[in-house]
Structures are given as C-alpha cells and as structure tokens.
Scaffold this motif. Structure first.
Motif, PDB file in Angstrom:
ATOM      1  N   ALA A 203       0.827  -1.218   0.000  1.00  0.00           N
ATOM      2  CA  ALA A 203       0.000   0.000   0.000  1.00  0.00           C
ATOM      3  C   ALA A 203       0.860   1.267   0.000  1.00  0.00           C
ATOM      4  N   GLY A 204       2.161   1.124   0.272  1.00  0.00           N
ATOM      5  CA  GLY A 204       3.040   2.297   0.306  1.00  0.00           C
ATOM      6  C   GLY A 204       2.716   3.209   1.474  1.00  0.00           C
ATOM      7  N   ARG A 205       2.171   2.655   2.515  1.00  0.00           N
ATOM      8  CA  ARG A 205       1.863   3.426   3.728  1.00  0.00           C
ATOM      9  C   ARG A 205       1.717   2.479   4.910  1.00  0.00           C
ATOM     10  N   ASP A 206       1.708   3.075   6.087  1.00  0.00           N
ATOM     11  CA  ASP A 206       1.667   2.272   7.300  1.00  0.00           C
ATOM     12  C   ASP A 206       0.341   1.508   7.383  1.00  0.00           C
ATOM     13  N   ALA A 207       0.410   0.176   7.366  1.00  0.00           N
ATOM     14  CA  ALA A 207      -0.818  -0.641   7.365  1.00  0.00           C
ATOM     15  C   ALA A 207      -1.206  -1.001   8.793  1.00  0.00           C
ATOM     16  N   PRO A 208      -2.491  -1.261   9.042  1.00  0.00           N
ATOM     17  CA  PRO A 208      -2.895  -1.719  10.366  1.00  0.00           C
ATOM     18  C   PRO A 208      -2.576  -3.201  10.563  1.00  0.00           C
ATOM     19  N   VAL A 209      -2.558  -3.609  11.830  1.00  0.00           N
ATOM     20  CA  VAL A 209      -2.530  -5.031  12.188  1.00  0.00           C
ATOM     21  C   VAL A 209      -3.987  -5.461  12.254  1.00  0.00           C
ATOM     22  N   ASP A 210      -4.340  -6.562  11.598  1.00  0.00           N
ATOM     23  CA  ASP A 210      -5.747  -6.988  11.646  1.00  0.00           C
ATOM     24  C   ASP A 210      -6.032  -7.724  12.965  1.00  0.00           C
ATOM     25  N   TYR A 211      -7.304  -7.781  13.332  1.00  0.00           N
ATOM     26  CA  TYR A 211      -7.652  -8.388  14.627  1.00  0.00           C
ATOM     27  C   TYR A 211      -7.214  -9.850  14.725  1.00  0.00           C
ATOM     28  N   GLY A 212      -7.211 -10.561  13.593  1.00  0.00           N
ATOM     29  CA  GLY A 212      -6.849 -11.979  13.610  1.00  0.00           C
ATOM     30  C   GLY A 212      -5.400 -12.172  14.039  1.00  0.00           C
ATOM     31  N   ASP A 213      -4.467 -11.500  13.339  1.00  0.00           N
ATOM     32  CA  ASP A 213      -3.046 -11.638  13.670  1.00  0.00           C
ATOM     33  C   ASP A 213      -2.747 -10.871  14.965  1.00  0.00           C
ATOM     34  N   SER A 250     -11.121  -7.156   7.082  1.00  0.00           N
ATOM     35  CA  SER A 250     -11.618  -6.787   5.746  1.00  0.00           C
ATOM     36  C   SER A 250     -11.388  -5.310   5.415  1.00  0.00           C
ATOM     37  N   THR A 251     -10.535  -4.640   6.186  1.00  0.00           N
ATOM     38  CA  THR A 251     -10.235  -3.228   5.915  1.00  0.00           C
ATOM     39  C   THR A 251      -9.455  -3.075   4.602  1.00  0.00           C
ATOM     40  N   VAL A 252      -9.884  -2.131   3.782  1.00  0.00           N
ATOM     41  CA  VAL A 252      -9.090  -1.795   2.595  1.00  0.00           C
ATOM     42  C   VAL A 252      -8.136  -0.679   2.994  1.00  0.00           C
ATOM     43  N   ILE A 253      -6.825  -0.924   2.808  1.00  0.00           N
ATOM     44  CA  ILE A 253      -5.827   0.064   3.247  1.00  0.00           C
ATOM     45  C   ILE A 253      -5.689   1.172   2.213  1.00  0.00           C
ATOM     46  N   GLY A 254      -5.852   0.830   0.961  1.00  0.00           N
ATOM     47  CA  GLY A 254      -5.728   1.822  -0.114  1.00  0.00           C
ATOM     48  C   GLY A 254      -5.421   1.097  -1.400  1.00  0.00           C
ATOM     49  N   PRO A 255      -5.156   1.858  -2.479  1.00  0.00           N
ATOM     50  CA  PRO A 255      -4.779   1.191  -3.733  1.00  0.00           C
ATOM     51  C   PRO A 255      -3.310   0.767  -3.679  1.00  0.00           C
ATOM     52  N   LEU A 256      -2.929  -0.121  -4.581  1.00  0.00           N
ATOM     53  CA  LEU A 256      -1.519  -0.503  -4.727  1.00  0.00           C
ATOM     54  C   LEU A 256      -0.690   0.760  -4.891  1.00  0.00           C
ATOM     55  N   ALA A 257       0.452   0.825  -4.216  1.00  0.00           N
ATOM     56  CA  ALA A 257       1.291   2.030  -4.287  1.00  0.00           C
ATOM     57  C   ALA A 257       1.817   2.230  -5.714  1.00  0.00           C
ATOM     58  N   PRO A 258       2.137   3.485  -6.054  1.00  0.00           N
ATOM     59  CA  PRO A 258       2.660   3.777  -7.399  1.00  0.00           C
ATOM     60  C   PRO A 258       3.886   2.940  -7.748  1.00  0.00           C
ATOM     61  N   TYR A 259       4.656   2.513  -6.740  1.00  0.00           N
ATOM     62  CA  TYR A 259       5.820   1.654  -7.027  1.00  0.00           C
ATOM     63  C   TYR A 259       5.383   0.452  -7.851  1.00  0.00           C
ATOM     64  N   LEU A 266       0.791  -2.836 -13.130  1.00  0.00           N
ATOM     65  CA  LEU A 266      -0.441  -3.394 -12.543  1.00  0.00           C
ATOM     66  C   LEU A 266      -1.468  -2.285 -12.371  1.00  0.00           C
ATOM     67  N   PRO A 267      -2.757  -2.619 -12.383  1.00  0.00           N
ATOM     68  CA  PRO A 267      -3.764  -1.583 -12.132  1.00  0.00           C
ATOM     69  C   PRO A 267      -3.765  -1.195 -10.644  1.00  0.00           C
ATOM     70  N   PRO A 268      -4.359  -0.072 -10.287  1.00  0.00           N
ATOM     71  CA  PRO A 268      -4.366   0.341  -8.871  1.00  0.00           C
ATOM     72  C   PRO A 268      -5.366  -0.478  -8.058  1.00  0.00           C
ATOM     73  N   ALA A 269      -5.127  -1.790  -7.998  1.00  0.00           N
ATOM     74  CA  ALA A 269      -6.023  -2.709  -7.272  1.00  0.00           C
ATOM     75  C   ALA A 269      -6.029  -2.347  -5.789  1.00  0.00           C
ATOM     76  N   LEU A 270      -7.107  -2.750  -5.095  1.00  0.00           N
ATOM     77  CA  LEU A 270      -7.206  -2.445  -3.668  1.00  0.00           C
ATOM     78  C   LEU A 270      -6.291  -3.379  -2.878  1.00  0.00           C
ATOM     79  N   VAL A 271      -5.661  -2.839  -1.851  1.00  0.00           N
ATOM     80  CA  VAL A 271      -4.872  -3.672  -0.933  1.00  0.00           C
ATOM     81  C   VAL A 271      -5.686  -3.827   0.352  1.00  0.00           C
TER      82      VAL A 271
END
Ligand code: XUL
Length: 528
Positions: A203-213, A250-259, A266-271
C-alpha cells in the motif's frame, strides 16, 4: 472476470494464489510457490530461517520477505496468460508472531518509493533491528514469566489476550529486545508483524494489524479489540506509540502504491489488510459457518475450528484468535510437524512412497511402540529443550518409527484440542502432508471422525485471495455473507473421504491413555 490475488509469506516460501470470480463462474487461476532459500540464496537462510548459535533464538530476514514479494510480483506479471488489467484486490497471509522493527524514516521512505529502482534498495535505513524473531524462537521464557506475573498469572493473560504468554509471541519478544538493546528499541518508531509489514509495502503506507493476527501478540484485548494498556505496560515502555492501528481483517488500506503500478504495470487494485496464516487458513478451508475442524499439516501442524465464545483452555493450551469471518477461532499448534516427518524420512532414507508403505505395513497401535517426537522444542505441550522420547521402539525398525511418529502427532492433536469443544463431525485436512492418504487414515482413526481433503494446495494463500474478494465487495457497498464468499473454492475433493475404522478407533482410545501417561511422565522428568 475479476481477479483477486492472495499471498502467503510462510516460514519457508512465498506462495501466490489467484482466483477468478464472475456472476456464474469461479475458479482458482493458479497457485505458485517460491521457496526463499532458492529464490534469494544470498540471505543465507535454511528453510527460510537464519542460522543462529544462540540457544532458542530463531530469526528471519525482513528484507528477504520484502524482496521475495517484489521478485514474485515481477514473475507473475510476466505471465502472459493472465490479464492483469482485471486485478481488483490483493491481500495476504504471513507466518504469525514475527516482528519487524522500523525507524522513524520508514513511512516517508515508503511514500517516496520510485518505480525505477528495486524495492529493498530504497528501504535502506528503515530497519531498527536487522532481523526479526519468528514463531520458532523459544528464547523468552524469562520475559513470559515477568509479563504473566505483572498481569496476574497465565490464566489472566489468556482471558485478556486469548493466549497465556508464549515465548514466540511479540509481547515477550519485544520485552527481551527492549531489555537487551535499549538504544535500538528507543530508535524503533514502529513495530509491525510480518503480515502488516508486507501489507505496508504493497500500500506504500503504514498498514494496520488486523484483529486476527493481532490476537497472536499477547498485547490486544480480545474483548475490546484494542491494545490493552495493562499488557503494553507489562511489556515495554512507550510501546503504545510504536504499534500500528488495529483494524478489521476486511479493511481496505488503499490502492496498490505507485511503485507497483509504475514498475510492473499493474492496475491500482485495492490492498486489503493482511492477516496471519492460521486466520487465513480458517477462511481457505471454508470454516466460516460449519462446526468442522481443520488440521493443517505444514511446517508447524495446527488444528483449528470456529468458536462462538472466547473460552480459553483451563490448562493454558492453545490460542483464541479473532476470526476474519467474525467471532472467534480456537487453535493448537505443534512445532514438530513437517520438520519431524522430514527428519524421520531422512533418517531411514525413505522417499514419500516409502514413508506411506511403512504406514501400510504396520498395524494401528504399533504393537505398543511409541514416540514423543520432540526433534525441536515443542509448543504443545510446552517442551523447552528438544529431545525425542521413545517407549518400546526399536531404533533399527524404520516402519515402526514412521508409524510411531504419525500416531504421536495424531494423538497429540486429539489430546490437546479437546478444550475447543466436542468431537468434530468431520475433519478438513490441508497442507503439504495432507496428500498422504495413510497419514489421514491415522488421523481419522485416532479422532474417530472422517477426514476429507481440500483441493487447495495452500489454504492460507487461498484464504487471503478470498478475503481480498470479500474486502473489495465490502468496499463497493456489498456485504457478502461468508458462505457465499467461499462457495466453489473450499469444497472437499469429491472422492476423497477417509472414514475411521471402528476397530482402530477403539484401540486408539486405549492407546491415547498410554500416550498421555508417557507425555506426562516425560514432562515431569524434564521439568519442562
Ligand atoms: C501459530 C504459529 C505457526 C505459525 C507458522 O501460532 O506459531 O502456525 O503461524 O506459520
């Protein structure tokens, strides 16, 4: 057709599974696995793990996991049979409990990633600790004791966080790091799990920790799904600011980073948020509404099932995690899974056919010969110092040793999963060794329940792809019920159902008592 991609960054390899979903068709497009040792030999890992001479210390290289993700995406993108323009969302799974320690420049460096240079070259300076303790690390017994004492004992910690304090969990690992390397701990601005580290890269940004992990850290309150102030205080100073946000799986963090879009087209798919391999496997084995139990035969063997209420075992066995499908999952982990099978196979120079033949040639109960297969320190039951124990077992008898191992693994499972609820009606088997009919027969006989095998070669990667699908639908305003999400992907292989043999099951119920006695005596003798 829309494509959803799921990764599984496990101990030994990176796997990618892509699924295609349309209104009236759905199927797995491919599953490909890349072992780290072969893909990136310059990191010097063996089975994905760094060599170490310090007792109980087991680390992995966070840059290897990152570089593998970069390299594998490059390989997948070059596959011309796949129309990547249809890629809608990506999620992932990772070995649980490993922690990645990052400096304060990490976020800015992530946002500044340029597509024209490889990923890890641009990440120089982001690691506050060069390596990551992983789930096989057993070096934090002192820290577990300290944390449990501060929080009112093991049962109190289990009620608060879902597990008593386990050596491999982040809380004791972080505490040990803060004690032993206070300057590096002070330089650490962010501590990620392997799952949220890799999600951050995509996502090219700080992602959350999901409740499962997040439930596998001894730091999250299972009831409020927030960092527990008491657990943080018992672990290390100023930890609150170093941990990422917690979020639903099931949180969407954002689109795939420009990298990724720039470098690979690749298209800007959701991460979508990543999770641990076991919560992902719960989805990938289809355990979203059924009361079946899953046995995953991987590097570690795990047994898990959905649970309605978070009641931990009275003796501290096992874990309760938040399930990505809502509610909870119970789980018990055995460290001596594939590794132990590999050791016995190698010792007697057997190939897998020979291993199966040995099981066919020996009777249920093995004429009373038994093994406690503690080739490595064991998680369940807790064995800190490796050492195999045998009873009436001839070391020269290859077939008897194979049977003793597999019966021990199945009996340990049956004995240590009782806390999760009643005897299962059916067992869903997954993981590498689940292709072996003879192993599944022993499990069916010991549990006295039929075993079915799932089609998916890697249920964690499939679970991640399914979670990507679910998260993308949710982001579009459609909240799909989980049975609908997994429909068509997690059905058992049609003609493979292994029924328990009544005679063997009766025999094993007695054998299990002897096994339990041997286990208790061995633990007592070792004072483990
Ligand atoms: C779970 C555990 C292992 C790892 C292996 O608690 O320690 O199953 O997740 O990948």
């Amino acid at each position: 057709m829309a494509i959803y991609l799921g990764f599984d960054s496990s101990t030994q390899s990176l796997t990618a599974t892509a699924i295609e979903v349309a209104a009236n068709a759905r199927h797995v497009l491919f599953t490909r696995t890349f072992p780290f040792d072969d893909l990136l030999p310059r990191y010097g890992t063996r089975y994905g793990v760094l060599p170490s001479s310090a007792p109980g210390v087991v680390h992995g290289p966070p840059f290897m996991w990152a570089e593998a993700l970069d390299g594998v995406i490059g390989v997948l993108k070059r596959d011309e049979r796949i129309d990547w323009a249809n890629l809608r969302a990506i999620s992932g799974s990772a070995q649980q409990h490993g922690t990645v320690y990052l400096t304060r420049t990490y976020e800015a460096q992530l946002r500044a990633l340029r597509p024209d240079r490889p990923l890890v070259v641009q990440l120089r300076g982001v690691l506050a600790r060069p390596t990551s303790p992983i789930w096989m690390d057993t070096s934090t017994t002192a820290e577990c004791d300290e944390i449990e004492r501060q929080l009112g004992g093991p049962q109190a910690v289990a009620r608060l966080t879902g597990s008593r304090c386990y050596e491999r969990f982040p809380a004791p690992q972080i505490r040990k790091f803060a004690k032993e390397a206070p300057d590096s701990y002070a330089r650490t601005a962010r501590i990620h799990l392997v799952s949220s580290w890799l999600a951050s890269l995509l996502a090219g940004r700080d992602a959350p920790v999901d409740y499962g992990d997040g439930s596998g850290m001894n730091l999250m309150s299972l009831s409020s799904r927030r960092w527990s102030p008491a657990a943080l205080a018992a672990t290390a100073a100023e930890l609150d600011a170093k941990l990422p946000d917690l979020a639903e799986s099931s949180t969407v963090i954002g689109p795939l980073a420009p990298y990724w879009t720039g470098r690979y087209g690749l298209p800007p798919a959701l991460v979508a948020a990543w999770s641990g391999d076991n919560p992902n496997s719960l989805i990938g084995t289809g355990l979203v509404s059924t009361q079946a139990i899953a046995v995953s035969l991987g590097t570690s063997d795990t047994v898990f099932r959905p649970m309605d209420s978070p009641d931990p075992a009275a003796d501290g066995t096992g874990h309760i995690f938040a399930s990505p499908a809502g509610g909870y999952m119970g789980m018990t982990v055995f460290q001596n899974g594939a590794l132990a099978r590999e050791r016995v196979r190698a010792r007697y120079a057997l190939d897998w056919d020979g291993f199966s033949a040995a099981l066919r040639a020996t009777p249920a109960g093995n004429h009373g010969a038994m093994m406690l297969p503690w080739f490595e320190p064991e998680i369940t039951p807790s064995v800190r110092h490796a050492g195999v124990v045998t009873q009436d077992l001839d070391p020269a008898d290859a077939a008897a040793n194979v049977r003793a191992l597999i019966e021990a693994q199945a009996m340990a499972m049956a004995r240590h999963v009782r806390w999760m609820g009643s005897r299962p009606e059916v067992i869903r088997a997954t993981g590498g060794a689940s292709v072996n009919r003879e192993i599944l027969q022993v499990i069916a006989d010991v549990f006295g329940a039929p075993v079915v095998r799932l089609e998916a070669a890697n249920s964690a990667a499939l679970g991640a792809a399914l979670r990507a699908f679910h998260a993308a639908e949710r982001a579009a305003g459609r909240l799909l019920p989980w049975p609908e999400v997994v429909d068509g992907f997690t059905e058992p292989v049609a003609d493979l159902r292994i029924d328990p043999r009544t005679e063997s099951t009766a025999l094993y119920s007695e054998h299990l008592t002897r096994y339990a006695r041997l286990e208790i005596a061995a633990l007592h003798e070792r004072r483990d």
